[in-house]
Design a protein around this motif. Structure first.
Motif, PDB file in Angstrom:
ATOM      1  N   VAL A  73       2.024  13.082  -1.817  1.00 43.09           N
ATOM      2  CA  VAL A  73       2.932  11.957  -2.297  1.00 43.09           C
ATOM      3  C   VAL A  73       2.747  10.687  -1.106  1.00 43.09           C
ATOM      4  CG1 VAL A  73       4.059  12.799  -4.180  1.00 43.09           C
ATOM      5  CG2 VAL A  73       5.052  12.634  -1.875  1.00 43.09           C
ATOM      6  N   PRO A  74       2.908   9.594  -1.412  1.00 39.96           N
ATOM      7  CA  PRO A  74       3.089   8.490   0.009  1.00 39.96           C
ATOM      8  C   PRO A  74       4.408   8.883   0.473  1.00 39.96           C
ATOM      9  CG  PRO A  74       2.698   7.455  -2.450  1.00 39.96           C
ATOM     10  CD  PRO A  74       3.212   8.941  -2.614  1.00 39.96           C
ATOM     11  N   VAL A  75       4.089   8.451   1.796  1.00 43.99           N
ATOM     12  CA  VAL A  75       5.239   8.640   2.953  1.00 43.99           C
ATOM     13  C   VAL A  75       5.631   7.207   3.280  1.00 43.99           C
ATOM     14  CG1 VAL A  75       6.263   9.355   5.011  1.00 43.99           C
ATOM     15  CG2 VAL A  75       4.516  10.815   3.771  1.00 43.99           C
ATOM     16  N   ILE A  76       6.887   7.010   3.268  1.00 42.83           N
ATOM     17  CA  ILE A  76       7.694   5.758   3.574  1.00 42.83           C
ATOM     18  C   ILE A  76       8.572   5.889   4.626  1.00 42.83           C
ATOM     19  CG2 ILE A  76       9.015   3.781   2.917  1.00 42.83           C
ATOM     20  CD1 ILE A  76       8.732   4.976  -0.067  1.00 42.83           C
ATOM     21  N   LYS A  90       7.988   0.823  16.476  1.00 41.37           N
ATOM     22  CA  LYS A  90       8.203   1.852  15.470  1.00 41.37           C
ATOM     23  C   LYS A  90       7.043   1.727  14.546  1.00 41.37           C
ATOM     24  CE  LYS A  90      12.692   3.752  16.003  1.00 41.37           C
ATOM     25  NZ  LYS A  90      13.904   4.202  15.589  1.00 41.37           N
ATOM     26  N   ALA A  91       6.763   0.319  13.881  1.00 44.69           N
ATOM     27  CA  ALA A  91       5.858   0.068  12.826  1.00 44.69           C
ATOM     28  C   ALA A  91       4.475   0.479  13.153  1.00 44.69           C
ATOM     29  CB  ALA A  91       6.019  -1.357  12.638  1.00 44.69           C
ATOM     30  N   GLU A  95       2.076   3.431  11.655  1.00 45.52           N
ATOM     31  CA  GLU A  95       0.728   3.170  11.265  1.00 45.52           C
ATOM     32  C   GLU A  95      -0.256   4.201  12.006  1.00 45.52           C
ATOM     33  OE1 GLU A  95      -2.484  -0.585  11.205  1.00 45.52           O
ATOM     34  OE2 GLU A  95      -0.552  -0.869  11.624  1.00 45.52           O
ATOM     35  N   GLU A  96       0.071   4.411  13.269  1.00 43.37           N
ATOM     36  CA  GLU A  96      -0.833   5.301  13.939  1.00 43.37           C
ATOM     37  C   GLU A  96      -0.795   6.822  13.397  1.00 43.37           C
ATOM     38  OE1 GLU A  96      -0.382   7.453  18.099  1.00 43.37           O
ATOM     39  OE2 GLU A  96       0.156   5.385  18.073  1.00 43.37           O
ATOM     40  N   LEU A 130       0.501  -1.993   7.754  1.00 51.24           N
ATOM     41  CA  LEU A 130       1.170  -1.395   6.457  1.00 51.24           C
ATOM     42  C   LEU A 130       1.902  -2.418   5.451  1.00 51.24           C
ATOM     43  CD1 LEU A 130       2.610   1.543   8.707  1.00 51.24           C
ATOM     44  CD2 LEU A 130       0.766   1.838   7.019  1.00 51.24           C
ATOM     45  N   PRO A 131       1.942  -1.942   4.403  1.00 54.80           N
ATOM     46  CA  PRO A 131       2.714  -2.543   3.622  1.00 54.80           C
ATOM     47  C   PRO A 131       4.520  -2.557   3.715  1.00 54.80           C
ATOM     48  CG  PRO A 131       1.463  -0.937   2.319  1.00 54.80           C
ATOM     49  CD  PRO A 131       1.203  -0.627   3.701  1.00 54.80           C
ATOM     50  N   ILE A 132       5.118  -3.232   3.400  1.00 58.46           N
ATOM     51  CA  ILE A 132       6.348  -3.330   3.910  1.00 58.46           C
ATOM     52  C   ILE A 132       7.673  -3.254   2.785  1.00 58.46           C
ATOM     53  CG2 ILE A 132       8.395  -4.632   5.330  1.00 58.46           C
ATOM     54  CD1 ILE A 132       5.937  -5.625   7.308  1.00 58.46           C
TER      55      ILE A 132
END
Length: 294
Positions: A73-76, A90-91, A95-96, A130-132
């Motif tokens: 599943v997606p991870v947020i 952190k952002a 992404e990394e 990344l989407p925010i």
């Protein structure tokens, strides 16, 4: 990216003796959440005690969570920082590591102006693809972002594509819909508001509840999707006493107490947070039993 359904918040387990992060327990709790048919996993939120982790621990928990979920599943990943530079760090790390979305909440010591908030998000967005998800929770951040400000960011900052609101004010959700003609996906972060939020058109429910209630939150979402309001009400009212209790008692304390009673061995919250008392734990387990008798 369009997220829908139950977005589950794991806790961060600690070893009883050393208070170090317990990665084996983290793996077990993450897999349990996936078995409870959650549609996304959101580590390092309020329940994950993100504010009490070192930078190294934050990276380790993020990496381990992404590895364990392994694209099921997606991870947020949650980001809550006083400074723009640390939020950007952190952002970029998220992404990394391969996160799908970041959920960003500005934490305020000095009260921020709308312009300062806008630029906080704008600069983070410029540093990652990344989407925010904008996260508004004045109870924990000390900052309340108006629907108008959030919509302005949604319309003006490319990566911002969703909002989680934890104020418990259903009018906020109506406002998101009205101001964007339904274009801004909104997510409910206030557990006792789950039924109303879905009825108002929320795309999802961001919740720790599956840790303690298994598939019940997902069953509520399915009932809403099927248009079965009577079944949705029935499922919601079974869960409501527990949902109220964990919010009032504090998520890390109450959810960890419940998980420990259920045999997950996730340790205690980090000090200065304290364990739930015996009376609180007994009350909590009563609510869990009451909810899960379907």
């Amino acid at each position: 990216m369009k997220l829908e359904g139950i977005i589950a918040y794991p806790i961060t387990p600690f070893k009883a003796e050393t208070q170090e992060v317990d990665f084996d327990a983290l793996t077990i709790t993450l897999n349990a959440l996936l078995e409870h048919q959650c549609d996304a996993i959101a580590p390092l939120g309020s329940a994950g005690e993100s504010a009490y982790l070192s930078w190294q621990e934050w990276q380790q928990v993020a990496q381990k969570s992404i590895e364990v979920v392994n694209h099921r599943v997606p991870v947020i990943l949650g980001i809550s920082e006083l400074t723009t530079s640390m939020a950007i760090q952190k952002a970029q790390k998220a992404e990394e590591l391969g996160a799908d979305v970041i959920m960003v909440i500005p934490v305020s010591y000095w009260k921020l102006t709308d312009q300062e908030v806008y630029e906080y998000y704008q600069q983070i967005a410029a540093a990652t693809k990344l989407p925010i998800m904008v996260y508004n929770n004045p109870a924990t951040s000390g900052l309340d972002m108006s629907p108008e400000l959030i919509v302005k960011m949604f319309e003006g900052i490319e990566n911002i594509c969703m909002v989680k609101d934890s104020t418990g004010d259903i009018q906020r959700m109506h406002k998101f819909h009205e101001l964007t003609q339904g274009k801004l996906p909104f997510y409910n972060g206030c557990n006792p508001l789950a039924l109303e939020a879905f009825c108002a058109g929320a795309s999802g429910w961001c919740t720790v509840a599956p840790n303690l209630l298994g598939k019940l939150p997902n069953l509520l979402y399915q009932a809403i999707k099927d248009g079965d309001l009577a079944q949705a009400q029935n499922l919601f009212y079974k869960q409501l006493p527990l949902l109220r209790f964990i919010v009032q008692g504090g998520l890390p304390k109450t959810v960890k107490a419940g998980l420990n009673e259920l045999g997950f061995n996730v340790g205690a919250p980090r000090k200065p947070l304290q364990n739930a008392s015996l009376a609180e734990t007994n009350q909590l387990m009563g609510f869990i039993r009451q909810a899960t008798q379907i």
